[in-house]
Design a protein around this motif. Structure first.
Motif, short mmCIF file in Angstrom:
data_model
loop_
_atom_site.label_atom_id
_atom_site.label_comp_id
_atom_site.label_asym_id
_atom_site.label_seq_id
_atom_site.Cartn_x
_atom_site.Cartn_y
_atom_site.Cartn_z
N ILE A 1 76.41 90.88 -23.89
CA ILE A 1 77.09 92.40 -23.53
C ILE A 1 76.26 92.81 -22.21
CG2 ILE A 1 77.64 94.54 -24.14
CD1 ILE A 1 77.83 93.74 -27.18
N LYS A 2 74.99 92.70 -22.37
CA LYS A 2 74.42 93.26 -20.99
C LYS A 2 74.86 92.32 -19.84
CE LYS A 2 70.09 94.22 -21.12
NZ LYS A 2 70.17 95.64 -20.53
N PHE B 1 75.71 99.78 -31.32
CA PHE B 1 76.72 98.92 -31.56
C PHE B 1 76.76 98.74 -33.32
CE2 PHE B 1 75.68 97.96 -27.41
CZ PHE B 1 76.93 97.99 -26.68
N ASP B 2 77.80 99.08 -33.90
CA ASP B 2 77.94 98.89 -35.06
C ASP B 2 79.08 98.80 -35.46
OD1 ASP B 2 77.90 99.59 -38.00
OD2 ASP B 2 76.84 101.51 -37.84
N LYS B 3 79.25 97.38 -36.23
CA LYS B 3 80.64 96.62 -36.61
C LYS B 3 81.36 97.58 -37.60
CE LYS B 3 78.67 93.45 -39.96
NZ LYS B 3 78.34 91.74 -40.02
N LYS B 4 80.63 98.45 -38.17
CA LYS B 4 81.32 99.28 -39.46
C LYS B 4 81.89 100.18 -39.04
CE LYS B 4 78.12 97.36 -42.86
NZ LYS B 4 77.07 97.80 -44.09
N ILE B 5 81.89 100.95 -38.10
CA ILE B 5 82.73 102.22 -37.42
C ILE B 5 84.16 101.60 -37.17
CG2 ILE B 5 80.49 103.10 -36.55
CD1 ILE B 5 81.77 102.70 -33.85
N LEU B 6 85.06 102.95 -37.44
CA LEU B 6 86.59 102.42 -37.32
C LEU B 6 86.76 102.80 -35.78
CD1 LEU B 6 87.65 104.01 -40.36
CD2 LEU B 6 87.38 101.65 -39.98
N LEU C 1 81.83 96.40 -32.33
CA LEU C 1 81.79 95.18 -31.38
C LEU C 1 82.55 94.80 -30.41
CD1 LEU C 1 79.77 92.80 -33.98
CD2 LEU C 1 78.90 94.56 -32.37
N THR C 2 83.75 95.40 -30.19
CA THR C 2 84.76 95.21 -29.25
C THR C 2 85.33 96.57 -28.43
OG1 THR C 2 86.43 95.42 -30.86
CG2 THR C 2 85.73 93.18 -30.36
N SER C 3 84.91 97.53 -28.87
CA SER C 3 85.49 98.78 -28.26
C SER C 3 84.91 99.22 -27.04
CB SER C 3 85.36 100.20 -29.44
OG SER C 3 84.04 100.17 -29.54
N TYR C 4 83.77 98.77 -26.77
CA TYR C 4 83.11 99.01 -25.80
C TYR C 4 83.81 98.46 -24.60
CZ TYR C 4 81.37 94.09 -25.29
OH TYR C 4 81.34 92.80 -25.28
N GLU D 1 86.37 99.06 -18.99
CA GLU D 1 87.75 98.94 -18.31
C GLU D 1 88.04 100.22 -17.64
OE1 GLU D 1 92.47 97.86 -18.80
OE2 GLU D 1 90.92 97.17 -20.47
N MET D 2 87.87 101.12 -18.61
CA MET D 2 88.40 102.58 -17.95
C MET D 2 87.45 103.16 -16.92
SD MET D 2 89.54 104.74 -21.28
CE MET D 2 88.03 104.85 -21.99
N ASP D 3 85.99 102.71 -16.96
CA ASP D 3 85.27 103.36 -15.85
C ASP D 3 85.15 102.65 -14.92
OD1 ASP D 3 84.08 104.83 -17.87
OD2 ASP D 3 82.10 103.73 -18.16
N CYS D 4 85.38 101.41 -14.95
CA CYS D 4 85.82 100.45 -13.59
C CYS D 4 87.22 100.85 -12.90
CB CYS D 4 85.75 98.90 -13.99
SG CYS D 4 84.07 98.09 -14.52
#
Length: 232
Positions: free
Chosen positions: A109-110, A46-51, A72-75, A80-83
């Motif tokens: 998150i866990k 989890f890295d807030k700097k990636i786009l 921190l939000t893309s996960y 959602e897609m997996d579920c």
């Protein structure tokens, strides 16, 4: 190269490649105690700097490494897609993962992942059940109506996939793919899983279709009139 202990290898990898990340988890077979000689390290970063989220395959510290990188939000999109597909790969990785680095956000998150796993997949409607039932019975008719070994092998594969999905989804359990088909079935019912494996194993070894037919009939009977017995 000497293979390091998986946790130590994961920590060194993170320190080298993602020193500024906000959180990191080690997941997969090494965490479950199921590692083999060909196992890899599954790392969720989890890295807030990636786009944008990305996945990368690498080799380091004696290990093949699969890296799943999120901000921190893309996960949540992947959760959602997996579920929606009823195959919760990302929630499972996060829920079972060992925390290697955390700046204070991984526990929540866990928990989010664990809650999704506990909730199970969306319940099938009666319309979906009837459609899936039709697909299974149609494949079974093909299976019984042919005497071509090559074709039968692939029809049996299709039946196994469809039956596993039907049993698990009608009981609101997660499904799987590849090796996770059996793992998902075992989590639901070990006795049924043994019957499932025995039926298809007997066909693959001896060409005997009867146990597969009985298995399918047993699975579908609560949702119809057991008409598949007419094919025996």
């Amino acid at each position: 190269m000497i293979r390091l202990d998986p946790v130590e290898a994961a920590k060194q990898f993170i320190d080298t490649h993602f020193p500024n990340c906000q959180g990191a988890l080690l997941s997969g077979s090494v965490v479950r105690g199921e590692a083999t000689e060909t196992s890899d390290l599954d790392l969720v970063i989890f890295d807030k700097k990636i786009l944008a989220s990305y996945r990368e395959s690498l080799f380091d510290y004696g290990w093949p490494i699969e890296v799943f990188v999120h901000h921190l939000t893309s996960y949540r999109k992947f959760f959602e897609m997996d579920c929606k597909a009823a195959k919760p790969s990302m929630p499972r990785m996060v829920a079972e993962g060992i925390i290697l680095k955390d700046e204070g956000m991984l526990e929540s998150i866990k928990k989010e992942a664990a809650d999704l796993l506990k909730k199970g997949p969306e319940k099938w409607s009666e319309e979906v059940i009837n459609t899936k039932r039709y697909f299974i019975s149609d494949a079974l008719e093909d299976f019984l109506g042919r005497n071509n070994r090559a074709e039968d092998l692939f029809i049996a594969n299709t039946l196994a996939e469809l039956v596993h999905e039907f049993v698990l989804r009608t009981n609101q359990h997660w499904i799987g793919s590849s090796k996770w088909i059996i793992r998902a079935l075992k989590q639901y019912d070990e006795a049924f899983t043994s019957e499932f494996v025995e039926a298809f194993d007997r066909f693959y070894l001896f060409g005997d279709k009867e146990k597969v037919v009985h298995l399918v009939d047993k699975v579908l009977e609560p949702y119809g009139d057991g008409y598949l017995k007419d094919f025996l």
